[in-house]
Design a protein around this motif. Structure first.
Motif, PDB file in Angstrom:
ATOM      1  N   GLU A 528       0.839  -1.201   0.000  1.00  0.00           N
ATOM      2  CA  GLU A 528       0.000   0.000   0.000  1.00  0.00           C
ATOM      3  C   GLU A 528       0.874   1.252   0.000  1.00  0.00           C
ATOM      4  O   GLU A 528       1.791   1.384   0.816  1.00  0.00           O
ATOM      5  CB  GLU A 528      -0.922  -0.008   1.221  1.00  0.00           C
ATOM      6  N   GLU A 530       0.681   5.633  -0.297  1.00  0.00           N
ATOM      7  CA  GLU A 530      -0.254   6.739  -0.088  1.00  0.00           C
ATOM      8  C   GLU A 530      -0.435   7.555  -1.356  1.00  0.00           C
ATOM      9  O   GLU A 530       0.520   8.103  -1.916  1.00  0.00           O
ATOM     10  CB  GLU A 530       0.240   7.641   1.049  1.00  0.00           C
ATOM     11  N   ARG A 531      -1.702   7.631  -1.767  1.00  0.00           N
ATOM     12  CA  ARG A 531      -2.057   8.388  -2.961  1.00  0.00           C
ATOM     13  C   ARG A 531      -1.765   9.880  -2.747  1.00  0.00           C
ATOM     14  O   ARG A 531      -1.924  10.416  -1.659  1.00  0.00           O
ATOM     15  CB  ARG A 531      -3.537   8.193  -3.260  1.00  0.00           C
ATOM     16  N   GLY A 532      -1.324  10.552  -3.816  1.00  0.00           N
ATOM     17  CA  GLY A 532      -1.112  11.994  -3.759  1.00  0.00           C
ATOM     18  C   GLY A 532       0.176  12.409  -3.093  1.00  0.00           C
ATOM     19  O   GLY A 532       0.339  13.577  -2.729  1.00  0.00           O
ATOM     20  N   GLU A 536       3.818   7.747  -5.000  1.00  0.00           N
ATOM     21  CA  GLU A 536       3.330   7.356  -6.325  1.00  0.00           C
ATOM     22  C   GLU A 536       4.483   7.108  -7.303  1.00  0.00           C
ATOM     23  O   GLU A 536       4.339   6.351  -8.264  1.00  0.00           O
ATOM     24  CB  GLU A 536       2.379   8.422  -6.871  1.00  0.00           C
ATOM     25  N   GLU A 550      -1.004  -1.033  -4.479  1.00  0.00           N
ATOM     26  CA  GLU A 550      -2.300  -0.356  -4.422  1.00  0.00           C
ATOM     27  C   GLU A 550      -2.094   1.053  -3.894  1.00  0.00           C
ATOM     28  O   GLU A 550      -1.576   1.242  -2.779  1.00  0.00           O
ATOM     29  CB  GLU A 550      -3.268  -1.118  -3.522  1.00  0.00           C
ATOM     30  N   LEU A 551      -2.473   2.049  -4.693  1.00  0.00           N
ATOM     31  CA  LEU A 551      -2.461   3.439  -4.239  1.00  0.00           C
ATOM     32  C   LEU A 551      -3.756   3.718  -3.494  1.00  0.00           C
ATOM     33  O   LEU A 551      -4.840   3.374  -3.975  1.00  0.00           O
ATOM     34  CB  LEU A 551      -2.326   4.392  -5.423  1.00  0.00           C
ATOM     35  N   ASP A 553      -5.784   6.274  -0.115  1.00  0.00           N
ATOM     36  CA  ASP A 553      -5.719   7.280   0.929  1.00  0.00           C
ATOM     37  C   ASP A 553      -5.297   6.590   2.219  1.00  0.00           C
ATOM     38  O   ASP A 553      -5.848   5.550   2.591  1.00  0.00           O
ATOM     39  CB  ASP A 553      -7.077   7.960   1.126  1.00  0.00           C
TER      40      ASP A 553
END
Length: 583
Positions: A528, A530-532, A536, A550-551, A553
């Motif tokens: 996992e 963290e998106r943003g 990325e 997996e991106l 929140d």
């Protein structure tokens, strides 16, 4: 690194506090402490002698006021918690429970207190099964009377205060009572979460308090007053914890749980009256030159963290800051192995023989670390630690997001690390006397038996559900306190806290940098990221090592304070509304 929107939220929140109604004048945010330096991010907080880090400025200010009045770290944590119940009601409060780890600077002793909720005496392993034997839909179970465990927080606070408090018990309630009566402005975070929740407005008391007549959430800046909660706090301030666990408050809690229109619960007055805090031995282990201590079972978080760090001991994590994809690879592989053990072995030690000694055995962990190779193992199997006696089946609990963390260091060097929760956001969505009740029992496994083996974390009368909350204290090699740290985040808490510890101990980040660093890890599923955030950019390198990425929140809420030669340095996660402040 891309920065989180939390800073903008805090600026808006500070403006709200400055422009809210007159009774809030004393609640304004303090200016950044002297020595705070910003580097395009939230400034790291510094202080000479004492500090509080908490998820809301009003709560942190209440803790600092307690310290300024001569209070201890426990006094400050109590004052913080009572205000958090009011201003961050989705996350924690007297309708829930907590784990508290305390360091006494005079005796050098670490003590851990278990204020986790318990299942009612009438609870049975099939509690969350339908008549056909299949598990209930998760949210149907959450938003119900069946999910409510016996709250442990009030007893925990009183228990810790009796041992470590300096200020009078009633004095710790004054700020929360004032804010409940005079009101506080709805923050952007609270407003947004109210708008996202599909269940809270079904409770008449919660609907009247949190929502406007047209059903929309109270707007940002609306001054929210809670006289019912003020009355509840007055009763506890006068009568101690007994006022909460006996009539009339206990009777109202029981009535609300048993009157749920869809799935009434079976909580009784006897369940509440019989609740007891447990003092448990902290779990401790070493990482490089440091000693770390945290809450033991029924919390699984510190055990997993100590396992992960032990497995990373042979990797040059300090050097790998320059190669973050490789650092994340090793971190995630260690996480898979730790989470596999967690799922099988960790539960309430009063009901299950947890092989704690074996899980932290150095030889066992060296063997586990040897399974970590250059490519991802995908999914780890639980190990065979020494000293185990009974085999159970493991199932992970759901991810919680109704949790908060408080870190405090007082002027005498005493420290508190306390993670506190009502489990899901807004708990069971049952409101009584101005506060929300927990849905902690959905942290149990819904399926009590698999392939003829009992599930370690199944529902049983009086049992405490497994948690991943990980309040931690860190000590230098000479035994002196280095840090207090912890985070909300459900079953991802172990990853959030372990990431912060690696950032502090291996990468020499200050506490604000460490808590704000992009989140990453594995819970024995996908890796996992963290998106943003800068994470990325690590996807392709991790996929080349066989990771399924997996991106997502990853809204941690980590608080950290470290003791430096010059005083204290603190950080509060900018993903939420927290601050670190001190003197």
């Amino acid at each position: 690194m891309q920065r989180h929107p939390g800073i903008l939220r805090k600026i808006l929140l500070a403006a709200l506090l400055l422009t809210a109604s007159a009774p809030l004048a004393s609640a304004q945010l303090a200016p950044a402490p002297e020595g705070a330096t910003g580097r395009g991010r939230q400034a790291v907080a510094t202080a000479a002698g004492s500090m509080v880090a908490a998820a809301n400025p009003l709560a942190a200010e209440a803790g600092r006021a307690a310290l300024r009045a001569g209070g201890s770290a426990v006094d400050a944590a109590i004052a913080v918690q009572l205000v958090l119940n009011l201003v961050e009601p989705q996350s924690s409060g007297i309708g829930g429970g907590a784990f508290l780890v305390h360091y006494d600077a005079a005796t050098k002793r670490v003590t851990s207190y278990d204020g986790r909720e318990t299942a009612p005496a009438a609870a049975r392993p099939d509690r969350f099964l339908r008549p056909d034997g299949t598990p209930m839909p998760f949210m149907e179970a959450v938003a119900s009377g069946r999910s409510v465990g016996v709250p442990g927080l009030v007893r925990l606070l009183e228990h810790a205060h009796a041992r470590h408090g300096r200020l009078p018990w009633p004095a710790l309630f004054e700020r929360a009572i004032q804010l409940a009566e005079d009101g506080f402005p709805v923050s952007p975070r609270l407003n947004g979460l109210l708008g996202q929740d599909a269940y809270l407005a079904r409770d008449p008391a919660a609907r009247a308090y949190f929502y406007q007549p047209d059903g929309t959430p109270r707007p940002v800046g609306h001054v929210l007053r809670n006289p019912a909660f003020a009355d509840t706090l007055r009763a506890i301030a006068r009568g101690g914890a007994a006022a909460f666990y006996e009539e009339p408050i206990a009777g109202d809690i029981v009535a609300a749980v048993r009157a749920h229109p869809a799935h009434p619960g079976d909580l009784t007055a006897e369940d509440l009256k019989g609740y007891a805090v447990k003092e448990r031995e902290p779990v401790c282990g070493s990482y490089r030159a440091y000693r770390l201590c945290g809450m033991g079972p029924p919390s699984s978080g510190p055990v997993a963290i100590l396992q992960m760090l032990a497995m990373l001991e042979g990797k040059d994590m300090g050097r790998l800051r320059a190669d973050m994809p490789l650092a994340v690879h090793w971190f995630s592989e260690a996480g898979r192995l730790a989470y596999a053990d967690r799922a099988l072995y960790l539960a309430d030690p009063d009901f299950v023989r947890v092989p704690l000694k074996g899980l932290l055995d150095a030889g066992y962990l060296r063997g586990r670390a040897a399974q970590m190779g250059g490519r991802s193992m995908g999914e780890a199997k639980p190990g065979e630690p020494p000293h185990r006696e009974t085999r159970h089946w493991g199932l992970a609990e759901a991810v919680e997001n109704g949790t908060s963390h408080i870190s405090v260091v007082d002027g005498q060097g005493n420290a508190v690390s306390m993670t506190t929760t009502i489990e899901g956001g807004f708990g069971s969505r049952i409101m009584v006397r101005g506060f929300l009740l927990n849905n902690e029992l959905t942290d149990f496994a819904f399926t009590p038996e698999v392939e003829g083996k009992p599930v370690a974390n199944r529902v049983e009368p009086g049992k405490r559900p497994r948690s991943t909350m990980a309040p931690m204290l860190v000590f230098r090699g000479d035994g002196s306190l280095l840090a207090t740290v912890g985070s909300p985040g459900g079953s991802a808490i172990a990853n959030f806290v372990a990431k912060t510890l690696v950032a502090l101990l291996d990468w020499d980040m200050d506490p604000q940098e460490a808590v704000d660093l992009a989140n990453f890890g594995s819970r024995n599923g996908p890796t996992e990221l963290e998106r943003g955030t800068e994470a990325e950019g690590w996807v392709s390198a991790l996929e080349a090592r066989g990771h399924r990425v997996e991106l997502m929140d990853m809204t941690s809420g980590t608080q950290a304070i470290i003791v430096t030669p010059d005083g204290l340095s603190g950080g509060a996660d900018t993903r939420r509304e927290g601050v670190a402040i001190g003197d």
